[in-house]
Write a protein that holds these residues in place. Structure first.
Motif, PDB file in Angstrom:
ATOM      1  N   MET A 118     -17.919  12.642 -10.657  1.00  0.00           N
ATOM      2  CA  MET A 118     -18.049  13.328  -9.026  1.00  0.00           C
ATOM      3  C   MET A 118     -19.316  14.057  -8.710  1.00  0.00           C
ATOM      4  O   MET A 118     -19.738  15.335  -9.708  1.00  0.00           O
ATOM      5  CB  MET A 118     -16.811  14.103  -9.585  1.00  0.00           C
ATOM      6  N   THR A 119     -19.582  14.570  -7.449  1.00  0.00           N
ATOM      7  CA  THR A 119     -20.043  15.212  -6.955  1.00  0.00           C
ATOM      8  C   THR A 119     -19.995  15.366  -5.543  1.00  0.00           C
ATOM      9  O   THR A 119     -20.060  14.655  -5.194  1.00  0.00           O
ATOM     10  CB  THR A 119     -22.021  14.270  -6.973  1.00  0.00           C
ATOM     11  N   ILE A 174     -18.409  13.015   3.505  1.00  0.00           N
ATOM     12  CA  ILE A 174     -19.518  13.770   3.693  1.00  0.00           C
ATOM     13  C   ILE A 174     -19.386  15.549   2.678  1.00  0.00           C
ATOM     14  O   ILE A 174     -19.816  16.379   2.505  1.00  0.00           O
ATOM     15  CB  ILE A 174     -18.487  14.664   5.127  1.00  0.00           C
ATOM     16  N   LEU A 175     -18.968  15.130   1.806  1.00  0.00           N
ATOM     17  CA  LEU A 175     -17.801  16.254   0.838  1.00  0.00           C
ATOM     18  C   LEU A 175     -18.303  15.596  -0.981  1.00  0.00           C
ATOM     19  O   LEU A 175     -18.734  16.825  -0.992  1.00  0.00           O
ATOM     20  CB  LEU A 175     -16.375  16.553   0.270  1.00  0.00           C
ATOM     21  N   VAL A 176     -17.633  14.704  -0.951  1.00  0.00           N
ATOM     22  CA  VAL A 176     -18.129  14.151  -2.236  1.00  0.00           C
ATOM     23  C   VAL A 176     -18.619  12.696  -2.554  1.00  0.00           C
ATOM     24  O   VAL A 176     -18.293  11.904  -1.229  1.00  0.00           O
ATOM     25  CB  VAL A 176     -16.481  14.395  -3.046  1.00  0.00           C
ATOM     26  N   THR A 177     -19.498  12.773  -3.352  1.00  0.00           N
ATOM     27  CA  THR A 177     -19.487  11.391  -4.222  1.00  0.00           C
ATOM     28  C   THR A 177     -19.002  11.046  -4.988  1.00  0.00           C
ATOM     29  O   THR A 177     -18.951  11.923  -6.068  1.00  0.00           O
ATOM     30  CB  THR A 177     -21.322  10.839  -4.290  1.00  0.00           C
ATOM     31  N   LEU A 178     -18.202   9.773  -5.700  1.00  0.00           N
ATOM     32  CA  LEU A 178     -17.063   9.379  -6.744  1.00  0.00           C
ATOM     33  C   LEU A 178     -17.772   8.005  -7.129  1.00  0.00           C
ATOM     34  O   LEU A 178     -18.215   7.027  -6.324  1.00  0.00           O
ATOM     35  CB  LEU A 178     -16.055   9.283  -6.049  1.00  0.00           C
ATOM     36  N   PRO A 207     -26.630  17.829 -10.830  1.00  0.00           N
ATOM     37  CA  PRO A 207     -26.250  16.909 -11.199  1.00  0.00           C
ATOM     38  C   PRO A 207     -24.175  16.213 -10.988  1.00  0.00           C
ATOM     39  O   PRO A 207     -23.670  17.043 -11.061  1.00  0.00           O
ATOM     40  CB  PRO A 207     -26.347  15.901 -12.403  1.00  0.00           C
ATOM     41  N   GLY A 208     -24.034  15.346 -10.931  1.00  0.00           N
ATOM     42  CA  GLY A 208     -22.941  15.292 -10.871  1.00  0.00           C
ATOM     43  C   GLY A 208     -21.602  15.303 -11.800  1.00  0.00           C
ATOM     44  O   GLY A 208     -22.933  15.380 -13.656  1.00  0.00           O
ATOM     45  N   VAL A 209     -20.559  15.502 -11.561  1.00  0.00           N
ATOM     46  CA  VAL A 209     -19.660  15.928 -13.388  1.00  0.00           C
ATOM     47  C   VAL A 209     -19.712  14.990 -13.642  1.00  0.00           C
ATOM     48  O   VAL A 209     -18.632  13.846 -13.325  1.00  0.00           O
ATOM     49  CB  VAL A 209     -18.950  16.840 -12.013  1.00  0.00           C
ATOM     50  N   ASP A 210     -19.815  14.868 -15.168  1.00  0.00           N
ATOM     51  CA  ASP A 210     -19.522  14.324 -15.673  1.00  0.00           C
ATOM     52  C   ASP A 210     -17.595  13.478 -15.934  1.00  0.00           C
ATOM     53  O   ASP A 210     -16.979  14.432 -17.035  1.00  0.00           O
ATOM     54  CB  ASP A 210     -19.886  13.908 -17.422  1.00  0.00           C
ATOM     55  N   MET A 211     -16.837  13.008 -15.288  1.00  0.00           N
ATOM     56  CA  MET A 211     -15.611  12.611 -15.112  1.00  0.00           C
ATOM     57  C   MET A 211     -14.800  12.063 -16.868  1.00  0.00           C
ATOM     58  O   MET A 211     -14.358  11.081 -16.497  1.00  0.00           O
ATOM     59  CB  MET A 211     -14.849  12.233 -14.056  1.00  0.00           C
TER      60      MET A 211
END
Length: 146
Positions: free
Chosen positions: A37-38, A137-141, A46-50
């Protein structure tokens, strides 16, 4: 011969009496585990490792189930529409099988799953049989299919 006609009539009645619902969601159908999740607010990181979060999205028919397999978040069901490169998720409810599903008005329950509004839309950046990337516009999953 009379029995054959009875069997044929019975089979025809069974086939016409059933309404089979199929899903035409293609690669979207199935069980997806969130892997990254970024947020736009952390664009320098970088994106958070989920992968260990246990957060999943599961698509079937016209329903989306949000579930935390680690039981830290409540299970949620939502409706969704997938048209081209747009995925809209809306009408969230807590899954409360004993007392009836409860409509969600407070978006804070959806935020851990990457959803920022009770009626939210994502651009489908990538969708294959094993990987999905959604963004707005807020997040990339990013998800991996199981």
């Amino acid at each position: 011969m009379k029995r054959l006609y009875i069997y044929i009539i019975g089979v025809v009645l069974l086939m016409t009496g059933c309404d089979v619902e199929t899903s035409d969601n293609g690669d979207l159908d199935g069980f997806w585990r969130m892997s990254s999740m970024t947020s736009v607010y952390s664009s320098t990181l970088p994106g958070v490792d989920m992968r260990q979060s246990g957060l999943t999205w599961s698509f079937q028919g016209r329903m989306l189930e949000l579930r935390d397999v680690n039981n830290r978040q409540k299970d949620i069901v939502m409706s969704f529409q997938h048209e081209g490169e747009t995925l809209r998720v809306y009408d969230p409810y807590f899954v409360e099988r004993d007392s009836g599903d409860i409509r969600i008005e407070d978006v804070s329950y959806l935020i851990p799953y990457g959803i920022n509004h009770t009626d939210d839309s994502f651009t489908v950046r990538e969708l294959s049989s094993d990987r999905m990337v959604l963004s707005n516009i807020l997040v990339t999953l990013e998800f991996r299919k199981y």
